[in-house]
Scaffold this motif. Structure first.
Motif, PDB file in Angstrom:
ATOM      1  N   PRO A  17      -7.718   1.840  87.158  1.00 22.93           N
ATOM      2  CA  PRO A  17      -8.479   0.865  87.858  1.00 22.93           C
ATOM      3  C   PRO A  17      -9.855   0.721  87.696  1.00 22.93           C
ATOM      4  CG  PRO A  17      -6.688   2.446  89.319  1.00 22.93           C
ATOM      5  CD  PRO A  17      -6.880   2.853  87.977  1.00 22.93           C
ATOM      6  N   MET A  18     -10.412   1.763  87.439  1.00 16.71           N
ATOM      7  CA  MET A  18     -12.108   1.586  87.236  1.00 16.71           C
ATOM      8  C   MET A  18     -12.188   0.720  85.834  1.00 16.71           C
ATOM      9  SD  MET A  18     -14.386   2.609  89.392  1.00 16.71           S
ATOM     10  CE  MET A  18     -15.793   3.259  88.193  1.00 16.71           C
ATOM     11  N   ALA A  19     -11.537   1.157  84.917  1.00 16.55           N
ATOM     12  CA  ALA A  19     -11.617   0.461  83.692  1.00 16.55           C
ATOM     13  C   ALA A  19     -11.224  -1.138  83.960  1.00 16.55           C
ATOM     14  CB  ALA A  19     -10.642   1.111  82.649  1.00 16.55           C
ATOM     15  N   ILE A  20     -10.353  -1.344  84.626  1.00 17.91           N
ATOM     16  CA  ILE A  20     -10.036  -2.569  84.848  1.00 17.91           C
ATOM     17  C   ILE A  20     -11.008  -3.380  85.589  1.00 17.91           C
ATOM     18  CG2 ILE A  20      -8.360  -4.259  86.095  1.00 17.91           C
ATOM     19  CD1 ILE A  20      -6.146  -2.318  85.583  1.00 17.91           C
ATOM     20  N   TYR A 131     -13.237  -3.106  95.360  1.00 23.02           N
ATOM     21  CA  TYR A 131     -12.633  -2.007  94.785  1.00 23.02           C
ATOM     22  C   TYR A 131     -13.947  -0.988  94.095  1.00 23.02           C
ATOM     23  CZ  TYR A 131      -8.125  -4.100  94.513  1.00 23.02           C
ATOM     24  OH  TYR A 131      -6.894  -4.626  94.629  1.00 23.02           O
ATOM     25  N   ILE A 132     -14.993  -1.563  94.033  1.00 21.91           N
ATOM     26  CA  ILE A 132     -16.119  -0.545  93.837  1.00 21.91           C
ATOM     27  C   ILE A 132     -16.416   0.475  94.602  1.00 21.91           C
ATOM     28  CG2 ILE A 132     -18.769  -0.493  93.080  1.00 21.91           C
ATOM     29  CD1 ILE A 132     -18.436  -3.608  92.857  1.00 21.91           C
ATOM     30  N   VAL A 133     -15.982   0.307  96.026  1.00 21.89           N
ATOM     31  CA  VAL A 133     -16.232   1.187  96.683  1.00 21.89           C
ATOM     32  C   VAL A 133     -14.811   2.042  97.131  1.00 21.89           C
ATOM     33  CG1 VAL A 133     -16.710   1.835  99.384  1.00 21.89           C
ATOM     34  CG2 VAL A 133     -17.880  -0.032  98.268  1.00 21.89           C
ATOM     35  N   LEU A 134     -13.671   1.410  96.876  1.00 21.47           N
ATOM     36  CA  LEU A 134     -12.456   2.072  97.024  1.00 21.47           C
ATOM     37  C   LEU A 134     -12.249   2.983  96.093  1.00 21.47           C
ATOM     38  CD1 LEU A 134      -9.418   1.871  98.445  1.00 21.47           C
ATOM     39  CD2 LEU A 134      -9.142   0.286  96.584  1.00 21.47           C
ATOM     40  N   LEU A 135     -12.534   2.811  94.807  1.00 20.99           N
ATOM     41  CA  LEU A 135     -11.966   3.621  93.621  1.00 20.99           C
ATOM     42  C   LEU A 135     -13.032   4.799  93.529  1.00 20.99           C
ATOM     43  CD1 LEU A 135     -11.103   0.893  91.122  1.00 20.99           C
ATOM     44  CD2 LEU A 135      -9.455   2.281  92.617  1.00 20.99           C
ATOM     45  N   GLY A 136     -13.155   5.864  94.533  1.00 19.47           N
ATOM     46  CA  GLY A 136     -13.758   6.914  94.493  1.00 19.47           C
ATOM     47  C   GLY A 136     -14.119   7.156  95.799  1.00 19.47           C
ATOM     48  N   PRO A 137     -15.041   8.308  95.768  1.00 19.38           N
ATOM     49  CA  PRO A 137     -15.680   8.942  97.020  1.00 19.38           C
ATOM     50  C   PRO A 137     -16.967   8.015  97.479  1.00 19.38           C
ATOM     51  CG  PRO A 137     -15.468  10.631  95.686  1.00 19.38           C
ATOM     52  CD  PRO A 137     -14.826   9.433  94.820  1.00 19.38           C
ATOM     53  N   LYS A 138     -17.089   7.487  98.564  1.00 18.15           N
ATOM     54  CA  LYS A 138     -18.330   6.888  99.080  1.00 18.15           C
ATOM     55  C   LYS A 138     -19.649   7.460  98.822  1.00 18.15           C
ATOM     56  CE  LYS A 138     -16.120   4.901 103.498  1.00 18.15           C
ATOM     57  NZ  LYS A 138     -16.373   4.921 104.700  1.00 18.15           N
ATOM     58  N   GLU A 139     -19.594   8.687  98.559  1.00 16.62           N
ATOM     59  CA  GLU A 139     -21.002   9.249  97.976  1.00 16.62           C
ATOM     60  C   GLU A 139     -21.402   9.175  96.628  1.00 16.62           C
ATOM     61  OE1 GLU A 139     -18.923  11.381 101.412  1.00 16.62           O
ATOM     62  OE2 GLU A 139     -18.366  10.900  99.271  1.00 16.62           O
TER      63      GLU A 139
END
Length: 447
Positions: A17-20, A131-139
């Motif tokens: 998803p990050m790559a997309i 998705y920038i915030v969704l795909l990984g920890p908020k930190e």
């Protein structure tokens, strides 16, 4: 041990998803910063004056303002993943409309195509950003945002180079001094041949966007769980106006996007007038300096300087560059020869270089203003974010004002004075404006 394995699986599951999403941000930048090369091209092909040429930026960036509310309504019904697919398809339609525009050499159709292209881009950006915030920890969200910014601006380096290679090659034959003696039939035939160069690239773009839409549809992108506050009353919605730091932040973003677009989209036409042979590639210079600034910001913020200091330095550097641009000779290239000879890139006059260097001054403004403007908004943060997005309309109006000044004065270089008040606003916001918490007092009230 189990926790480590689980973290590894989460990272792997978010990689695709990050790559997309990263690819989408590259698309954002490619389509957006292609305008810098398109403006001088259309000025020649459609025989436009400066103000008419900068209607390109007007048609493109005004879509963000006009389409913001309709897009949000569509996304609520379709979902964010389907919204991205729909956005790409709308962009593909916009690219297809370039074909009859080029075949008929009609500027009005070009502007319609740009508006539709930007409308699709508005939907795509509105859907992709969560998705920038969704795909990984908020930190680590700030790191992901910086990576997306780098991809966006890197596309701005690539797009003008590709456009120049396929469309702007051998442009000397379309010089006004050569075209002027031709009769109307031969002149139109020459310009029609130039305009038709857009057909193949935009057919390819339309196909690629449609393919990307299919890829997104079939991809494993999750639907973000974005909770919306549905309990806000009418009074609460109007309460957003009680936050001066937000209102001043939106105003500052308006001027910032204006100067960012001026630096990226006027440099090609300005360079052409200054006798730069590779004028179609000059937007790449501005974007390269923006990428350099992004990387610098990732290294020094907040280890060595704060966001507030970075914003103040950006405003001050923009003021210095604007003054140098207004006061320097258009004949000298000694700054490039002294500082950038090692790049191997074709040298450019100092005044054109100063426009490109504005990319370095501009890069850190957007990420600095957002947290400063949204501080203390609490439940009004989503509404405040929507208000800040409206600042993108500065990219529609400021270049048009610049074009009007050029037509009125007949001097492109002196017309860049319009950037000085913009950078002064940015500097003021960094030093004082973001601290104001009440309309009745200018003291820093953090409660």
């Amino acid at each position: 041990m189990e926790a480590a394995i689980e973290n590894t699986q989460v990272k792997q599951s978010s990689l695709v998803p990050m790559a997309i999403v990263g690819g989408l941000f590259f698309v954002f930048g490619f389509v957006t910063w292609l305008n810098g090369s398109l403006i001088p091209f259309l000025k020649i092909a459609c025989e436009l004056n400066h103000m008419e040429a900068y209607l390109v930026t007007m048609a493109f960036y005004i879509a963000y303002t006009v389409m913001a509310l309709p897009v949000s309504t569509v996304l609520k019904r379709s979902g964010y993943k389907n919204g991205m697919v729909l956005g790409l398809l709308v962009m593909s339609v916009g690219a297809i409309i370039f074909i009859p525009a080029a075949q008929e050499r009609m500027y009005s159709i070009f502007l319609l195509a740009l508006f539709i292209l930007a409308s699709g881009l508005t939907m795509l950006q509105t859907a992709a950003n969560p998705y920038i915030v969704l795909l990984g920890p908020k930190e680590t969200a700030a790191v992901r945002i910086s990576i997306m910014g780098l991809l966006n601006k890197s596309a701005g380096i690539v797009a003008p180079i590709i456009f120049t290679a396929f469309v702007l090659s051998d442009m000397s034959q379309f010089d006004e001094t050569r075209l002027a003696p031709l009769d109307e039939i031969k002149r139109n035939a020459e310009l029609m041949e130039l305009s038709s160069r857009l057909v193949t690239p935009y057919i390819v773009m339309a196909i690629m966007l449609a393919i990307l839409a299919v890829v997104i549809k079939l991809s494993p992108l999750p639907e973000p769980n974005l909770e919306e506050n549905t309990n806000d009353s009418d009074d609460d919605k109007w309460a957003i106006l009680r936050f001066p730091q937000l209102i001043f932040g939106a105003l500052t973003l308006f001027f910032y996007v204006g100067v960012e677009v001026i630096a990226g989209d006027t440099i090609g036409l300005f360079g052409q007038e200054m006798g730069v042979s590779n004028f179609g590639q000059l937007t790449s210079y501005t974007m390269a300096f923006m990428v350099a600034a992004y990387i610098t910001g990732m290294v020094v913020i907040p280890r060595f300087i704060s966001q507030e200091t970075a914003l103040a330095l950006s405003g001050a550097f923009g003021i210095v560059l604007s003054i140098l641009l207004l006061t320097s000779s258009s004949d000298s290239s000694n700054v490039w020869q002294s500082l950038f000879f090692w790049t191997g890139a074709p040298q450019i006059p100092n005044v054109v270089l100063y426009v490109a260097l504005l990319g370095f001054a501009n890069a850190l403004v957007w990420p600095a203003i957002w947290p400063m403007a949204l501080t203390g908004l609490g439940k009004h943060t989503s509404t405040g974010s929507a208000l800040l997005i409206m600042g993108i309309s500065g990219g529609a109006l400021m270049p048009l004002i610049y074009g009007y000044l050029v037509e009125s004065s007949g001097n492109s270089q002196s017309s860049y004075w319009i950037m000085l008040p913009c950078y002064l606003v940015i500097l003021w916001y960094a030093l004082h404006g973001h601290k104001i918490r009440s309309w009745t007092s200018s003291v820093n009230d953090k409660h």
